[in-house]
Design an enzyme around this catalytic site. Structure first.
Site, PDB file in Angstrom:
ATOM      1  N   ARG A  63     -25.078  -6.839 -46.185  1.00  0.00           N
ATOM      2  CA  ARG A  63     -25.467  -8.196 -45.761  1.00  0.00           C
ATOM      3  C   ARG A  63     -26.760  -8.203 -44.939  1.00  0.00           C
ATOM      4  O   ARG A  63     -27.212  -9.255 -44.516  1.00  0.00           O
ATOM      5  CB  ARG A  63     -24.318  -8.864 -45.009  1.00  0.00           C
ATOM      6  CG  ARG A  63     -23.782  -8.053 -43.853  1.00  0.00           C
ATOM      7  CD  ARG A  63     -22.431  -8.585 -43.375  1.00  0.00           C
ATOM      8  NE  ARG A  63     -21.812  -7.709 -42.400  1.00  0.00           N
ATOM      9  CZ  ARG A  63     -21.052  -6.669 -42.684  1.00  0.00           C
ATOM     10  NH1 ARG A  63     -20.795  -6.357 -43.945  1.00  0.00           N
ATOM     11  NH2 ARG A  63     -20.509  -5.935 -41.731  1.00  0.00           N
ATOM     12  N   GLU A  70     -17.302  -6.999 -59.888  1.00  0.00           N
ATOM     13  CA  GLU A  70     -17.988  -8.195 -60.402  1.00  0.00           C
ATOM     14  C   GLU A  70     -19.347  -7.810 -60.997  1.00  0.00           C
ATOM     15  O   GLU A  70     -19.717  -8.241 -62.093  1.00  0.00           O
ATOM     16  CB  GLU A  70     -18.209  -9.220 -59.270  1.00  0.00           C
ATOM     17  CG  GLU A  70     -16.946  -9.817 -58.686  1.00  0.00           C
ATOM     18  CD  GLU A  70     -16.334  -8.961 -57.580  1.00  0.00           C
ATOM     19  OE1 GLU A  70     -16.649  -7.753 -57.484  1.00  0.00           O
ATOM     20  OE2 GLU A  70     -15.503  -9.506 -56.817  1.00  0.00           O
TER      21      GLU A  70
HETATM   22  O1  F6P Z   1     -16.990  -6.922 -50.791  1.00  0.00           O
HETATM   23  C1  F6P Z   1     -17.921  -7.025 -49.782  1.00  0.00           C
HETATM   24  C2  F6P Z   1     -19.150  -6.235 -50.058  1.00  0.00           C
HETATM   25  O2  F6P Z   1     -18.917  -4.883 -49.836  1.00  0.00           O
HETATM   26  C3  F6P Z   1     -20.306  -6.738 -49.238  1.00  0.00           C
HETATM   27  O3  F6P Z   1     -20.345  -6.204 -47.980  1.00  0.00           O
HETATM   28  C4  F6P Z   1     -21.467  -6.387 -50.088  1.00  0.00           C
HETATM   29  O4  F6P Z   1     -22.596  -7.113 -49.723  1.00  0.00           O
HETATM   30  C5  F6P Z   1     -20.942  -6.737 -51.453  1.00  0.00           C
HETATM   31  O5  F6P Z   1     -19.587  -6.388 -51.400  1.00  0.00           O
HETATM   32  C6  F6P Z   1     -21.617  -6.066 -52.598  1.00  0.00           C
HETATM   33  O6  F6P Z   1     -21.504  -4.676 -52.554  1.00  0.00           O
HETATM   34  P1  F6P Z   1     -22.393  -3.748 -53.467  1.00  0.00           P
HETATM   35  O7  F6P Z   1     -23.806  -3.977 -53.104  1.00  0.00           O
HETATM   36  O8  F6P Z   1     -21.948  -2.351 -53.175  1.00  0.00           O
HETATM   37  O9  F6P Z   1     -22.135  -4.132 -54.899  1.00  0.00           O
END
Ligand code: F6P
Length: 553
Positions: free
Chosen positions: A272, A216
């Site tokens: 988180r 995303e």
């Molecule tokens: O999909 C869950 C997750 O791994 C969360 O634990 C985390 O906060 C989020 O995706 C974003 O991850 P990143 O900071 O690696 O993009």
């Protein structure tokens, strides 16, 4: 974190609590209050930032003692020591859990994996402060020489919700120097909407991703870069408009972001729990470094309270224990978070990730399926809006949903006549959930209004509220950076304590991986020139095919 020999259900305190709960289920909270006018004194506590009243839970002195025995027998204190000592308590990822290091205001070394992390933490904080000051002073300018007016934070989950929640909560303290925008959804509608109102010459993007692989975030980052390049034309201009926060410098550099614009975080900070790290950069930019520092200070003060207060007067421990009582011994399936403060409107969403991604597990440290409930469904909304939406179910639904009510003595913004009205509802709701109203009272009230006896009998049962619905109340002096830092840290430590008692790994998140892997396989199949995998189950195969057929029309 392996300790296969302790199962919570084998502990004497767990057995004791199970038997005790059987007796307590026939009690009513209003009788407990009527028979003991010391309930509030016994079951509330004050920290430097907040009052925590847990007296409106179906507990007695005996319950509290038994819950404290559970904390002791579970080794909460010793596990707390291991976390603060940077042991690898995140066993499945073989990592320390050290978000507490990021707000440690002592001057002691913070040894993580045999090295002192303090210099690196301080260096990153200093870089955040400098960037914020350069932007605020106008020293940092865009590729056409204009000052930055808009900041777009791109990230998801822990790399979005924390900064978003805090920026919203504290925006009334900000000088509103910059307009903040947050993009998390891969649905193009969100980024298109944000970019539509922006000028590339005056926009700074903060790309936040611990891994720098999250689909995303990467998709949104590329869209932002294309939008920017369409206007700027020159790759060199990216250095003035893109900064990134990640543990993965290699991927950030490959993306094209200048080395000096990369802010580091570390694998011992869970996503988180990361708003205290450089993931908090949008907070620093929006509010200024001093307020971010206040936030860290508030969290640090709660860390000290958690480490030093006796268990019976320890806010995170008591919050966790009351939650365990409601979940495991009274059997309640959900838990609502209800802030009565508009500025905390993203707090439930933020805490939902923190609680459910941490403790939404069903195997113990030994890898065995657990026989008891772990995290309940955590959800919520700004309380006053909820009153006109879902509170009907909280008051009269078939499930009992314990809830945390969070309010403040002083409003963030004073508007004559509003705060008392808000707080009257805040106090009334927990009272109503606790007391209820029985059939005799309903009859008396209707009769006093002149309703006929026959009509009263038709509607009386519909108006009865059985009450006995547990709530916690948090009363802050005011929502400010310090109290917010403390409030967030309070819940973080609640999550930790519950994970220890449940014997589950709170700091991994394997449950989000499977869907990501399957999506990566499905995405190429959505190309109409490609064949849909015939091995998909018939539901998934047909859904994909219908989608593909429809998009060719
Ligand atoms: O999909 C869950 C997750 O791994 C969360 O634990 C985390 O906060 C989020 O995706 C974003 O991850 P990143 O900071 O690696 O993009």
């Amino acid at each position: 974190m392996t300790n296969p020999d302790v199962r919570p259900t084998d502990l004497p305190s767990w057995k004791n609590l199970t038997a005790h709960a059987a007796q307590m289920k026939s009690q009513h909270l209003k009788d407990l209050f009527a028979s003991d006018d010391k309930r509030f004194d016994k079951f509330s506590l004050q920290t430097s930032h907040l009052l925590f009243d847990y007296s409106k839970n179906l507990i007695t002195d005996e319950t509290k003692a038994a819950l404290l025995a559970l904390a002791k027998e579970s080794g909460v204190e010793s596990w707390r020591g291991k976390m603060f000592a940077a042991e690898h308590i995140n066993a499945t990822e073989d990592r320390a859990v050290m978000h507490v290091a990021l707000r440690d205001k002592s001057s002691k070394p913070i040894v993580i994996d045999a090295a002192d992390a303090r210099p690196a933490i301080n260096a990153e904080l200093e870089r955040m402060r400098k960037l914020s000051e350069k932007l605020r002073s106008g020293e940092w300018i865009g590729y056409t020489g204009k000052t930055i007016t808009d900041i777009v934070s791109i990230g998801i989950g822990g790399s979005n919700l924390g900064p978003l929640m805090v920026c919203e909560a504290l925006k009334d303290y900000s000088d509103k120097r910059f307009t903040m925008h947050f993009v998390s959804n891969i649905d193009g509608v969100q980024i298109a909407d944000v970019l539509a109102g922006l000028n590339p010459e005056t926009t700074l993007f903060v790309i936040s991703s611990k891994t720098f692989t999250t689909q995303e975030t990467m998709t949104n980052a590329r869209t932002a870069e294309q939008w920017f390049m369409a206007a700027a034309g020159d790759k060199a201009a990216i250095a003035k408009h893109f900064v990134a926060v990640s543990t993965n410098r290699k991927l950030v550099t490959a993306f094209g972001i200048a080395e000096e614009n990369i802010f580091d975080m570390w694998d011992w900070v869970g996503g988180r729990f990361s708003l205290w790290s450089a993931i908090g950069l949008p907070i620093v930019l929006s509010l200024g470094y001093e307020l971010f520092d206040e936030l860290l200070q508030g969290a640090y003060e709660m860390d000290l309270h958690f480490q030093t207060a006796p268990l019976a007067e320890n806010a995170p421990v008591m919050l966790a224990l009351v939650g365990i009582w409601n979940r495991n011994f009274l059997g309640y399936p959900a838990h609502a978070l209800l802030p009565y403060d508009q500025c905390l409107h993203r707090f439930p969403a933020y805490m939902q990730q923190a609680e459910m991604e941490s403790n939404g597990k069903s195997v113990n440290w030994a890898g065995e399926q657990i026989s008891y409930g772990s995290v309940p469904l955590v959800w919520g909304e700004v309380g006053i809006n909820g009153q006109h939406a879902f509170y009907q179910m909280l008051h009269q639904g078939t499930d009992i949903i314990p809830a945390d009510f969070i309010g403040s003595i002083a409003p963030t913004v004073v508007v004559e006549g509003h705060h008392d009205a808000l707080m009257a509802n805040f106090f009334a709701q927990t009272q109503a959930l606790m007391l209820g109203i029985d059939a005799d009272q309903v009859r008396r009230e209707l009769s006093a209004k002149g309703v006929s006896a026959a009509r009263i009998e038709e509607i009386v049962e519909h108006k009865v509220h059985r009450g006995n619905r547990p709530t916690n109340t948090f009363l802050l002096n005011k929502v400010d950076a310090r109290s917010l830092g403390a409030l967030i840290a309070l819940y973080e430590h609640k999550i930790f304590v519950q994970g220890i008692i449940w014997r589950i790994h709170s700091f991994d998140q394997w449950g989000v991986e499977l869907g990501k892997v399957l999506a990566a396989g499905i995405q190429p199949e959505l190309d109409i020139a490609k064949e849909t995998n015939p091995k998909h189950d018939s539901s998934t195969r047909n859904l994909i095919n219908i989608y593909k057929r429809a998009k060719t029309k």
